[in-house]
Write a protein that holds these residues in place. Structure first.
Motif, PDB file in Angstrom:
ATOM      1  N   ALA A  54      18.458 -25.568 -67.931  1.00 54.44           N
ATOM      2  CA  ALA A  54      17.558 -26.223 -67.139  1.00 54.44           C
ATOM      3  C   ALA A  54      16.755 -27.129 -67.984  1.00 54.44           C
ATOM      4  O   ALA A  54      16.150 -28.035 -67.609  1.00 54.44           O
ATOM      5  CB  ALA A  54      16.623 -24.916 -66.814  1.00 54.44           C
ATOM      6  N   GLN A  55      16.518 -26.887 -69.393  1.00 54.92           N
ATOM      7  CA  GLN A  55      15.762 -27.891 -70.157  1.00 54.92           C
ATOM      8  C   GLN A  55      16.630 -29.203 -70.299  1.00 54.92           C
ATOM      9  O   GLN A  55      15.595 -30.052 -70.181  1.00 54.92           O
ATOM     10  CB  GLN A  55      15.749 -27.167 -71.775  1.00 54.92           C
ATOM     11  N   SER A  56      17.720 -29.089 -70.371  1.00 64.12           N
ATOM     12  CA  SER A  56      18.414 -30.402 -70.384  1.00 64.12           C
ATOM     13  C   SER A  56      18.233 -31.227 -69.020  1.00 64.12           C
ATOM     14  O   SER A  56      17.925 -32.386 -69.110  1.00 64.12           O
ATOM     15  CB  SER A  56      19.931 -30.541 -70.649  1.00 64.12           C
TER      16      SER A  56
ATOM     17  N   HIS B   6       7.322 -33.215 -58.636  1.00 62.82           N
ATOM     18  CA  HIS B   6       7.782 -31.809 -58.997  1.00 62.82           C
ATOM     19  C   HIS B   6       7.253 -31.002 -60.072  1.00 62.82           C
ATOM     20  O   HIS B   6       7.606 -29.837 -60.324  1.00 62.82           O
ATOM     21  CB  HIS B   6       9.516 -32.045 -59.048  1.00 62.82           C
ATOM     22  N   GLY B   7       6.516 -31.788 -60.902  1.00 64.82           N
ATOM     23  CA  GLY B   7       6.097 -31.019 -62.104  1.00 64.82           C
ATOM     24  C   GLY B   7       6.748 -31.882 -63.252  1.00 64.82           C
ATOM     25  O   GLY B   7       7.775 -32.521 -63.154  1.00 64.82           O
ATOM     26  N   THR B   8       6.096 -31.893 -64.610  1.00 61.25           N
ATOM     27  CA  THR B   8       6.567 -32.353 -65.777  1.00 61.25           C
ATOM     28  C   THR B   8       7.466 -31.573 -66.079  1.00 61.25           C
ATOM     29  O   THR B   8       7.930 -30.266 -65.678  1.00 61.25           O
ATOM     30  CB  THR B   8       5.491 -32.292 -66.697  1.00 61.25           C
ATOM     31  N   PRO B   9       8.702 -32.020 -67.063  1.00 61.26           N
ATOM     32  CA  PRO B   9       9.831 -31.410 -67.390  1.00 61.26           C
ATOM     33  C   PRO B   9       9.376 -29.974 -68.231  1.00 61.26           C
ATOM     34  O   PRO B   9       9.835 -28.912 -68.226  1.00 61.26           O
ATOM     35  CB  PRO B   9      10.290 -32.204 -68.763  1.00 61.26           C
ATOM     36  N   ASN B  10       8.165 -29.887 -69.004  1.00 61.98           N
ATOM     37  CA  ASN B  10       7.640 -28.871 -69.692  1.00 61.98           C
ATOM     38  C   ASN B  10       6.956 -27.900 -68.597  1.00 61.98           C
ATOM     39  O   ASN B  10       7.198 -26.665 -68.794  1.00 61.98           O
ATOM     40  CB  ASN B  10       6.288 -29.118 -70.301  1.00 61.98           C
TER      41      ASN B  10
ATOM     42  N   ALA C   1       8.125 -22.734 -65.499  1.00 59.58           N
ATOM     43  CA  ALA C   1       8.267 -21.833 -64.250  1.00 59.58           C
ATOM     44  C   ALA C   1       9.651 -21.095 -64.163  1.00 59.58           C
ATOM     45  O   ALA C   1       9.613 -20.195 -63.997  1.00 59.58           O
ATOM     46  CB  ALA C   1       8.289 -22.945 -63.376  1.00 59.58           C
ATOM     47  N   SER C   2      10.772 -21.976 -64.729  1.00 62.79           N
ATOM     48  CA  SER C   2      12.029 -21.243 -64.954  1.00 62.79           C
ATOM     49  C   SER C   2      12.116 -20.325 -65.894  1.00 62.79           C
ATOM     50  O   SER C   2      12.696 -19.105 -65.835  1.00 62.79           O
ATOM     51  CB  SER C   2      13.135 -22.308 -65.488  1.00 62.79           C
ATOM     52  N   SER C   3      11.233 -20.321 -66.975  1.00 60.77           N
ATOM     53  CA  SER C   3      11.091 -19.058 -68.154  1.00 60.77           C
ATOM     54  C   SER C   3      10.607 -18.005 -67.385  1.00 60.77           C
ATOM     55  O   SER C   3      10.971 -16.876 -67.536  1.00 60.77           O
ATOM     56  CB  SER C   3      10.577 -19.692 -69.253  1.00 60.77           C
ATOM     57  N   TRP C   4       9.452 -18.354 -66.625  1.00 62.18           N
ATOM     58  CA  TRP C   4       8.646 -17.109 -66.169  1.00 62.18           C
ATOM     59  C   TRP C   4       9.797 -16.559 -64.915  1.00 62.18           C
ATOM     60  O   TRP C   4       9.932 -15.388 -64.935  1.00 62.18           O
ATOM     61  CB  TRP C   4       7.398 -17.679 -65.233  1.00 62.18           C
ATOM     62  N   GLY C   5      10.363 -17.174 -64.059  1.00 67.15           N
ATOM     63  CA  GLY C   5      11.473 -16.571 -63.246  1.00 67.15           C
ATOM     64  C   GLY C   5      12.576 -15.791 -64.064  1.00 67.15           C
ATOM     65  O   GLY C   5      13.039 -14.694 -63.611  1.00 67.15           O
TER      66      GLY C   5
END
Length: 156
Positions: free
Chosen positions: A81-83, A98-102, A107-111
């Motif tokens: 996801a980071q890449s 859609h939001g910044t990369p950070n 959000a993905s880390s939270w999920g």
């Protein structure tokens, strides 16, 4: 998702989990639709879009990492996801923002953190989305660059 996107993902080394992450993100939008989460906001324009996109990122990663979903390793999913999010957008005034990369990675880390739990949670029940009245960190804009070009930390 056609051959073109699959070839592009392969070319940049994201063939492993990225196609599943894209489909999981899009399925996250289906969950939002089913639970009426698109309408459940007072936000408009880019802020509303960013909210739903970051939520879909979180839902997608939750599915990818939960034992009753894809059961993928969280670190592996977030590395991909980071890449993938490095090409994210910073069009803050664009209605499709859609939001910044950070923000997308947060959000993905939270999920992913919630995907490690044993029980299933549904957003409509509030068990995954309730923040105790506090705005989730990943909903804030990234810090603005200073005059020196370096990112300034945001006061909390």
């Amino acid at each position: 998702m056609g051959d073109g996107i699959l070839e592009a993902l392969k070319a940049v080394g994201l063939r492993d989990t990225a196609p599943r992450a894209i489909l999981a993100h899009e399925f996250g939008h289906h969950v939002q639709y089913e639970d009426n989460l698109f309408a459940n906001t007072t936000l408009t324009g880019p802020e509303a879009t960013r909210r739903t996109e970051l939520m879909a990122d979180a839902f997608g990663t939750y599915f990818l990492t939960h034992s009753r979903g894809e059961a993928l390793n969280t670190k592996r999913v977030l590395g991909s996801a980071q890449s993938f999010y490095e090409v994210g957008d910073c069009g803050f005034t664009n209605p499709g923002h859609h939001g910044t990369p950070n923000q997308r990675l947060a959000a993905s880390s939270w999920g992913g953190a919630r995907g490690r739990c044993r029980r299933l949670c549904r957003p409509a029940a509030g068990r995954c989305t309730r923040t105790g009245g506090h705005r989730p960190e990943n909903a804030y804009p990234d810090p603005a660059p200073s005059r020196t070009g370096r990112l300034e930390s945001r006061a909390r």
